[in-house]
Design an enzyme around this catalytic site. Structure first.
Site, PDB file in Angstrom:
ATOM      1  N   GLY A 171      11.636   1.893  -8.440  1.00  0.00           N
ATOM      2  CA  GLY A 171      12.495   2.495  -7.417  1.00  0.00           C
ATOM      3  C   GLY A 171      11.738   2.935  -6.189  1.00  0.00           C
ATOM      4  O   GLY A 171      12.294   2.986  -5.082  1.00  0.00           O
ATOM      5  N   ASP A 172      10.460   3.274  -6.364  1.00  0.00           N
ATOM      6  CA  ASP A 172       9.646   3.708  -5.229  1.00  0.00           C
ATOM      7  C   ASP A 172       9.687   2.694  -4.099  1.00  0.00           C
ATOM      8  O   ASP A 172       9.832   3.041  -2.923  1.00  0.00           O
ATOM      9  CB  ASP A 172       8.191   3.905  -5.659  1.00  0.00           C
ATOM     10  CG  ASP A 172       7.964   5.200  -6.414  1.00  0.00           C
ATOM     11  OD1 ASP A 172       8.744   6.150  -6.202  1.00  0.00           O
ATOM     12  OD2 ASP A 172       7.004   5.269  -7.205  1.00  0.00           O
ATOM     13  N   PHE A 173       9.530   1.412  -4.448  1.00  0.00           N
ATOM     14  CA  PHE A 173       9.417   0.401  -3.405  1.00  0.00           C
ATOM     15  C   PHE A 173      10.754   0.131  -2.717  1.00  0.00           C
ATOM     16  O   PHE A 173      10.784  -0.324  -1.572  1.00  0.00           O
ATOM     17  CB  PHE A 173       8.820  -0.882  -3.976  1.00  0.00           C
ATOM     18  CG  PHE A 173       7.393  -0.700  -4.424  1.00  0.00           C
ATOM     19  CD1 PHE A 173       6.421  -0.317  -3.524  1.00  0.00           C
ATOM     20  CD2 PHE A 173       7.034  -0.872  -5.745  1.00  0.00           C
ATOM     21  CE1 PHE A 173       5.108  -0.119  -3.928  1.00  0.00           C
ATOM     22  CE2 PHE A 173       5.723  -0.684  -6.160  1.00  0.00           C
ATOM     23  CZ  PHE A 173       4.758  -0.303  -5.247  1.00  0.00           C
TER      24      PHE A 173
END
Length: 410
Positions: A171-173
């Protein structure tokens, strides 16, 4: 000329989502200066979490979000170091941070403070849960704020099974690319008004947007998680081959494609069967499981390679469930520069590239990261600091420089 050439970005970031933002901006031509605390971004030592080696000279895990940058180290609790940061921000276009708001306020780098000092600065912040509400100051990571609170963990699993173990930073990216787009919008807005802006993206909100279909449709009885034996469209589902490999084929126009797919799998006898030949009747009569098991039994007669050929020959979208190590051998990924071999002291390592491409840039460079404080002296000299002044700052523990190992400017 690269689209962001002439744009200067300063970052106060850690881990993955926020550092990935300047990494992409650097790919597009921005000059990025990463300010790290004396102990460095904790992500420098996270490689072990991913079963990867790391050293000062070679850190592929860190490079995923930190290629194409310059690295300086400032102790922002020191007034002299804080003054250096302000000098950098005075001619910067963008500040990217994931420091929590309270920490920024304590350090003197809140949006309110910086917008007064530098009204043209675009202040861009990755948050866990957003600026408001009871969780606004709660620690948030990809695994918690995105995967769990965003509904991803509980939805993308086989019904009745345990939750998946997520790929780190998944999800970070996605939050990274959302903030990149917001920054570009703010820079366009500044051209019109002459003023900077505050741009925020939270891991939580990003997940909710990515889960839009699941969230909105849940109001009408579309429940998650699902069983693959009960999906609404058996032609958009996972199946297993004779050689025990999972794959998925997707034929969204079920009624149109039903005759073709039945011929493909050797069940022409079902083409005129009213239980199965329209999606409306399949769902009305509750025949999903029965049809899925029919398809399943037919497809498991072929090995994966045979099935891939069968579906592609008939122009039906189908792919095997690739494993990460198989992606390293994917001709399509290499043909489009999705993967790049980067030279390290111990040999080549394959890194992923950022996904947006400009004709004006072509395939962007990927310069591996440098050790903590590698560019401190170089950058300070650009801002008028003498060698003597830099030595004094080192003695006062205001900065960390790598100069004893690496010549200035190298």
């Amino acid at each position: 000329m690269k689209p962001l050439e002439g744009i200067k970005v300063v970052e106060l970031t850690s881990f993955a989502a926020a550092p990935g933002v300047p990494r992409v901006l650097a790919d597009w031509g921005a000059d990025v200066i990463k300010i790290e605390p004396p102990k460095g971004d904790p992500n420098r030592t996270q490689a072990g979490v991913f079963n990867m080696p790391y050293s000062e000279e070679e850190n592929p895990a860190f490079d995923i979000t930190n290629v194409n940058k310059r690295f300086i180290s400032l102790n922002l609790k020191n007034p002299e170091a804080k003054e250096i940061a302000y000098k950098l921000l005075a001619d910067a276009d963008v500040l990217v941070t994931n420091y929590r708001t309270k920490a920024l306020e304590k350090l003197g780098f809140s949006y309110e403070e910086l917008s007064k000092r530098f009204p043209r600065l675009v202040f861009a912040q990755i948050l866990g849960y957003g600026e408001n509400g009871p969780e606004k100051d709660t620690a948030g990571f990809d695994a918690t704020a995105y995967m769990c609170r965003g509904g991803v963990l509980a939805s993308n699993m086989e019904k009745g099974e345990s939750p998946l173990v997520e790929v780190n930073a998944f999800g970070d990216f996605q939050a990274t690319m959302c903030l990149v787009s917001g920054i570009c919008g703010a820079l366009v807005g500044r051209q019109k008004t002459g003023k900077g802006d505050k741009v925020t993206v939270s891991l939580h909100h990003t997940a909710l947007f990515m889960m839009s279909v699941g969230i909105v449709s849940s109001q009408f009885g579309n429940e998650y998680p699902k069983s693959r034996k009960e999906v609404a469209n058996p032609f958009n589902n996972t199946y297993k081959s004779k050689d025990d490999r999972w794959f998925l084929f997707c034929a969204p126009d079920y009624n149109k494609d039903f005759p073709k797919i039945m011929r493909m799998i050797g069940r022409e006898d079902l083409i005129d069967n009213e239980n199965f030949n329209t999606i409306e009747e399949v769902n009305r009569r509750g025949k999903n499981r029965e049809l899925i098991e029919i398809i399943e039994n037919q497809l498991k007669q072929w090995n994966l390679d045979e099935l891939m050929a069968l579906f592609k020959e008939n122009d039906v979208a189908c792919e095997k469930a690739y494993l990460p190590h198989e992606i390293l051998e994917d001709e399509q990924a290499w043909a489009n520069d999705c993967l790049r071999k980067v030279k390290y002291p111990s040999g080549d390592v394959v890194l992923t590239t950022s996904p947006v491409r400009f004709k004006s840039i072509g395939n962007p460079d990927m310069v591996p990261s440098k050790p903590l404080g590698y560019h401190t002296e170089q950058v300070l000299k650009e801002y008028g600091y003498s060698s003597e002044a830099i030595e004094k700052l080192i003695e006062d523990q205001a900065i960390v420089a790598y100069s004893k190992k690496v010549p200035v400017g190298s």
